[in-house]
Design a protein around this motif. Structure first.
Motif: not given
Length: 345
Positions: A204-228
């Motif tokens: 709710t603004g800078y300095g207010s970042l809160t870890n949510a009680e539920t974690q429904p998000v998945a992520a997957n990162g891989e290297r490309t030829d010149d980045g991510w």
């Protein structure tokens, strides 16, 4: 009356000159119409369809992304709250796909170094985030009181670290063994291992970042030829208090941020977009949002104001390019008159 001229009242029109001038005017009309199509094709940045697929991909190199429309989003240094900084990444390309149950967003950007270890002082991880809010457009400064936002965050060290992804530098010596207070306290940034490689946050603004009680998000990162390339994936439905709601009739606002570990970017030092994209969950379109955030938060005083100004200019040109009937008529008549006048000489 000469066979080569036509008398209309006191005006004499040369037939040959009029016929040749008409041909030239038709050519000018055709060229103007081709130019109109070209201008619209170049300047139109949206809307673009949110591609519907049978299975929403979790992999950045999945075939489902090949035909998904792409938006290129400009990024700028964070200049709204201390610590200022970032800006090492100029732009990120984004895509979105959906089906009846899931939605996924793909981000890709250039980064020549893969920064995946945070096991020593001054070592920082590459990272990426999407900020979302459904309904109304929030302030770009991580929301505000009364305007909470949902943030999906991926960190390369969580997925690709060869040491402790929570960071060995946060351990302390002990006579029997080393202690890791972050892990002991359950700090989500200090886990010894991760399986979804993403964190779901509220703010709710800078300095207010809160870890949510539920974690429904998945992520997957891989290297490309010149980045991510990073994919965020989530079911449409989520039970968290401020989770983005992908519901029919609710417009979704999204903006993006990138951290380059090699450039010592961490926390507020990042490259971010000051311009929102909108995802219309009713008709499935992804497009540039208006530059005014609707809450009195003007962007003219930041680098984002310049970005918004360029966007407004482009949209004005698009409007002009799609409303050319009068201009076409004027250009055709002018071409005929000038050609006829020159041909009669």
């Amino acid at each position: 009356m000469s066979s080569q001229s036509i008398e209309i009242g006191s005006v004499s029109i040369d037939r040959n000159a009029a016929r040749r001038a008409t041909k030239l005017a038709v050519i000018v009309l055709c060229l103007m119409m081709v130019l109109q199509v070209a201008v619209v094709a170049v300047l139109t940045v949206g809307p673009q369809p949110l591609r519907s697929v049978n299975e929403v991909p979790a992999e950045p190199d999945a075939a489902a992304w090949d035909d998904a429309p792409t938006e290129t989003v400009s990024l700028d240094p964070q200049q709204m709250a201390l610590p200022y900084g970032g800006g090492s990444v100029d732009e990120v390309t984004v895509q979105a796909v959906t089906n009846d149950t899931h939605v996924a967003f793909r981000m890709e950007w250039e980064d020549p170094t893969a920064d995946t270890e945070i096991n020593e002082p001054n070592a920082y991880s590459d990272a990426a985030a999407i900020m979302l809010r459904s309904g109304s457009q929030p302030p770009v400064a991580m929301g505000a009181s009364g305007d909470p936002v949902n943030i999906w965050y991926w960190r390369s060290s969580w997925q690709h670290s060869e040491s402790d992804p929570g960071g060995d530098m946060y351990s302390y010596p002990h006579p029997d063994n080393e202690t890791k207070p972050g892990q002991a306290a359950g700090n989500p940034l200090s886990k010894s291992s991760y399986n979804r490689y993403a964190q779901n946050y509220y703010a709710t603004g800078y300095g207010s970042l809160t870890n949510a009680e539920t974690q429904p998000v998945a992520a997957n990162g891989e290297r490309t030829d010149d980045g991510w390339a990073v994919v965020f994936q989530r079911e449409h439905d989520a039970s968290g208090q401020y989770d983005a709601a992908f519901e029919d009739g609710e417009q979704m606002y999204l903006t993006y941020a990138i951290w380059d570990g090699d450039a010592d970017e961490v926390n507020g030092e990042k490259s971010l977009s000051y311009q929102f994209l909108t995802l219309d969950t009713d008709d499935g379109t992804l497009s540039a949002a208006d530059s005014d955030d609707g809450g009195g938060n003007e962007t003219d005083g930041t680098d984002g104001g310049a970005v918004a100004g360029v966007t407004d200019s482009a949209l004005w040109l698009v409007g002009a390019a799609t409303n050319w009937p009068a201009l076409l008529a004027l250009a055709t008549v002018t071409a005929w008159l000038v050609s006829y006048w020159r041909l009669r000489e």
